[in-house]
Write a protein that holds these residues in place. Structure first.
Motif, PDB file in Angstrom:
ATOM      1  N   GLU A  32      34.113  31.220  54.541  1.00  0.00           N
ATOM      2  CA  GLU A  32      33.981  30.503  53.267  1.00  0.00           C
ATOM      3  C   GLU A  32      33.704  29.019  53.516  1.00  0.00           C
ATOM      4  OE1 GLU A  32      37.025  33.538  50.930  1.00  0.00           O
ATOM      5  OE2 GLU A  32      37.765  31.652  51.739  1.00  0.00           O
ATOM      6  N   LEU A  33      34.323  28.474  54.556  1.00  0.00           N
ATOM      7  CA  LEU A  33      34.077  27.075  54.914  1.00  0.00           C
ATOM      8  C   LEU A  33      32.612  26.879  55.308  1.00  0.00           C
ATOM      9  CD1 LEU A  33      35.285  24.235  55.466  1.00  0.00           C
ATOM     10  CD2 LEU A  33      35.591  24.969  57.846  1.00  0.00           C
ATOM     11  N   GLY A  53      40.513  37.527  44.503  1.00  0.00           N
ATOM     12  CA  GLY A  53      40.064  38.834  44.021  1.00  0.00           C
ATOM     13  C   GLY A  53      39.137  38.823  42.826  1.00  0.00           C
ATOM     14  N   ILE A  54      38.538  37.675  42.466  1.00  0.00           N
ATOM     15  CA  ILE A  54      37.769  37.647  41.196  1.00  0.00           C
ATOM     16  C   ILE A  54      36.384  38.280  41.311  1.00  0.00           C
ATOM     17  CG2 ILE A  54      38.940  35.643  40.195  1.00  0.00           C
ATOM     18  CD1 ILE A  54      36.477  33.934  41.045  1.00  0.00           C
ATOM     19  N   GLY A  55      35.843  38.406  42.536  1.00  0.00           N
ATOM     20  CA  GLY A  55      34.483  38.920  42.673  1.00  0.00           C
ATOM     21  C   GLY A  55      33.452  37.869  42.271  1.00  0.00           C
ATOM     22  N   LYS A  56      32.166  38.267  42.314  1.00  0.00           N
ATOM     23  CA  LYS A  56      31.090  37.303  42.037  1.00  0.00           C
ATOM     24  C   LYS A  56      30.147  37.771  40.938  1.00  0.00           C
ATOM     25  CE  LYS A  56      28.990  35.331  45.404  1.00  0.00           C
ATOM     26  NZ  LYS A  56      28.157  35.252  46.626  1.00  0.00           N
ATOM     27  N   GLU A  57      30.645  38.571  40.003  1.00  0.00           N
ATOM     28  CA  GLU A  57      29.819  39.008  38.869  1.00  0.00           C
ATOM     29  C   GLU A  57      29.273  37.783  38.132  1.00  0.00           C
ATOM     30  OE1 GLU A  57      29.019  42.013  37.900  1.00  0.00           O
ATOM     31  OE2 GLU A  57      30.409  43.326  38.986  1.00  0.00           O
ATOM     32  N   LEU A  58      28.080  37.927  37.569  1.00  0.00           N
ATOM     33  CA  LEU A  58      27.460  36.811  36.857  1.00  0.00           C
ATOM     34  C   LEU A  58      28.373  36.283  35.747  1.00  0.00           C
ATOM     35  CD1 LEU A  58      24.883  35.185  37.024  1.00  0.00           C
ATOM     36  CD2 LEU A  58      23.859  36.683  35.316  1.00  0.00           C
ATOM     37  N   VAL A 106      43.889  24.677  42.528  1.00  0.00           N
ATOM     38  CA  VAL A 106      43.644  25.263  43.849  1.00  0.00           C
ATOM     39  C   VAL A 106      42.492  26.251  43.690  1.00  0.00           C
ATOM     40  CG1 VAL A 106      44.597  26.576  45.791  1.00  0.00           C
ATOM     41  CG2 VAL A 106      46.098  25.094  44.439  1.00  0.00           C
ATOM     42  N   LEU A 107      41.453  26.098  44.499  1.00  0.00           N
ATOM     43  CA  LEU A 107      40.315  27.021  44.451  1.00  0.00           C
ATOM     44  C   LEU A 107      40.266  27.833  45.746  1.00  0.00           C
ATOM     45  CD1 LEU A 107      37.608  24.637  42.936  1.00  0.00           C
ATOM     46  CD2 LEU A 107      38.713  26.566  41.772  1.00  0.00           C
ATOM     47  N   ASP A 108      40.140  29.155  45.602  1.00  0.00           N
ATOM     48  CA  ASP A 108      40.232  30.037  46.766  1.00  0.00           C
ATOM     49  C   ASP A 108      39.223  31.169  46.641  1.00  0.00           C
ATOM     50  OD1 ASP A 108      41.289  31.265  49.099  1.00  0.00           O
ATOM     51  OD2 ASP A 108      42.702  32.461  47.924  1.00  0.00           O
ATOM     52  N   ALA A 109      38.963  31.830  47.766  1.00  0.00           N
ATOM     53  CA  ALA A 109      38.261  33.115  47.812  1.00  0.00           C
ATOM     54  C   ALA A 109      36.914  33.059  47.099  1.00  0.00           C
ATOM     55  CB  ALA A 109      39.179  34.209  47.244  1.00  0.00           C
ATOM     56  N   ASP A 110      36.685  33.996  46.155  1.00  0.00           N
ATOM     57  CA  ASP A 110      35.360  34.057  45.532  1.00  0.00           C
ATOM     58  C   ASP A 110      35.051  32.853  44.642  1.00  0.00           C
ATOM     59  OD1 ASP A 110      33.996  36.260  46.607  1.00  0.00           O
ATOM     60  OD2 ASP A 110      35.229  37.649  45.452  1.00  0.00           O
ATOM     61  N   ALA A 111      36.067  32.117  44.197  1.00  0.00           N
ATOM     62  CA  ALA A 111      35.781  30.860  43.491  1.00  0.00           C
ATOM     63  C   ALA A 111      35.028  29.919  44.426  1.00  0.00           C
ATOM     64  CB  ALA A 111      37.065  30.208  42.993  1.00  0.00           C
ATOM     65  N   LEU A 112      35.429  29.898  45.711  1.00  0.00           N
ATOM     66  CA  LEU A 112      34.742  29.060  46.702  1.00  0.00           C
ATOM     67  C   LEU A 112      33.346  29.594  47.010  1.00  0.00           C
ATOM     68  CD1 LEU A 112      37.668  28.375  49.204  1.00  0.00           C
ATOM     69  CD2 LEU A 112      36.786  26.859  47.418  1.00  0.00           C
ATOM     70  N   ASN A 113      33.227  30.924  47.070  1.00  0.00           N
ATOM     71  CA  ASN A 113      31.914  31.518  47.352  1.00  0.00           C
ATOM     72  C   ASN A 113      30.921  31.219  46.225  1.00  0.00           C
ATOM     73  OD1 ASN A 113      32.648  32.599  49.846  1.00  0.00           O
ATOM     74  ND2 ASN A 113      33.520  34.422  48.883  1.00  0.00           N
TER      75      ASN A 113
END
Length: 286
Positions: A160-161, A106-111, A129-136
């Protein structure tokens, strides 16, 4: 592609460490979940709660300020630290040394969040563990993976993969590219899907639990919490990944006769974790 090793109950019982009757919360591991942004604080709630409900002694959530009350009210057992920013994560300061960290739900991709992730990766030494928007975010900055601890666990869903390893034309090519990526960056993949696979360098494992009920919002956030919890409790990353996906899937197998496929939601995974652990201990489920 060689046939994958199956993650069965028999295999998982070789990994599983029953709780020591003399233990206390101070030695059951302290995990940190870094997650949430405005409108997606629920992801941090699900990951934090599943982390605690998987045996971790202490869990601290690091969220933007807008998540403070939500976390404190929805999970009183979890401690909360907040970013100086109201709506998204910009600057991660942890006044503790956790045994493991789950980053991304849920972190989003804000600068500002992207910068915060980079600064965090530069100094972090804890199992991760890295997940979701951290991976994006990382998929656009692959060199950052040089900063992560060896055997960091990445938990991508298929899209994401694809962002991480690039498009593939066949299942065989997907596995080949994931194995190459895992070897290059020394990371472990939990490839979420039906079934879920774990790629650890050139070793491929296939999970044997779970069903279509898991295809629901927040299911991945819960998995991040479970795996982070197991890491914090001292499981090696490869074992935390295997045991985590097995338990995650088992909850859906246990719940299905009561919920059906359509009615099962991510919170039901958390609700059935106790029964999943009991099944590992061969305790009859009433």
């Amino acid at each position: 592609m060689k046939a994958p090793y199956l993650i069965t109950k028999e295999e998982v019982l070789k990994i599983y460490k029953p709780v020591n009757p003399q233990t206390h919360k101070g030695i059951q591991g302290h995990a940190v979940i870094i997650g949430g942004s405005y409108g997606k604080i629920g992801a941090a709630v699900l990951a934090s709660k599943s982390c605690l409900k998987s045996g971790c002694g202490l869990v601290t959530a690091f969220v933007p300020k807008c998540g403070y009350q939500i976390l404190q009210i929805s999970i009183p057992e979890v401690m909360v630290l907040t970013d100086e920013n109201a709506n998204f994560i910009t600057n991660i300061h942890l006044p503790l040394v956790p045994q493991a960290i789950g980053f991304g739900p849920g972190i989003g991709k804000e600068l500002g969040t992207q910068k915060a992730l980079f600064e965090f990766l530069r100094v972090n030494k804890a199992p991760l563990v890295l997940d979701a928007d951290a991976l994006n975010i990382i998929s656009e900055n692959l060199s950052w993976l040089e900063l992560v601890p060896e055997n960091t666990i990445l938990t991508p869903h298929p899209k994401e993969l694809e962002r991480l390893i690039g498009k593939w034309n066949s299942e065989a090519e997907k596995f080949q590219k994931t194995v190459s990526f895992s070897e290059k960056y020394k990371v472990i993949f939990v490839m979420k899907g039906a079934p879920t696979h774990i790629i650890n360098k050139n070793e491929i494992y296939e999970n044997t639990t779970g069903n279509a009920a898991l295809a629901t919002a927040g299911s991945g956030d819960v998995l991040t919490g479970i795996i982070t919890s197991l890491l914090a409790q001292g499981y090696e990353p490869k074992y935390a990944a295997k045991l985590g996906v097995f338990l995650h899937g088992l909850t859906a197998d246990i719940a299905l006769p009561k919920t059906g496929y359509e009615c099962f939601i991510a919170s039901d995974i958390i609700e059935n974790l106790g029964k999943a652990f009991l099944e590992l201990g061969n305790v009859p489920i009433l």
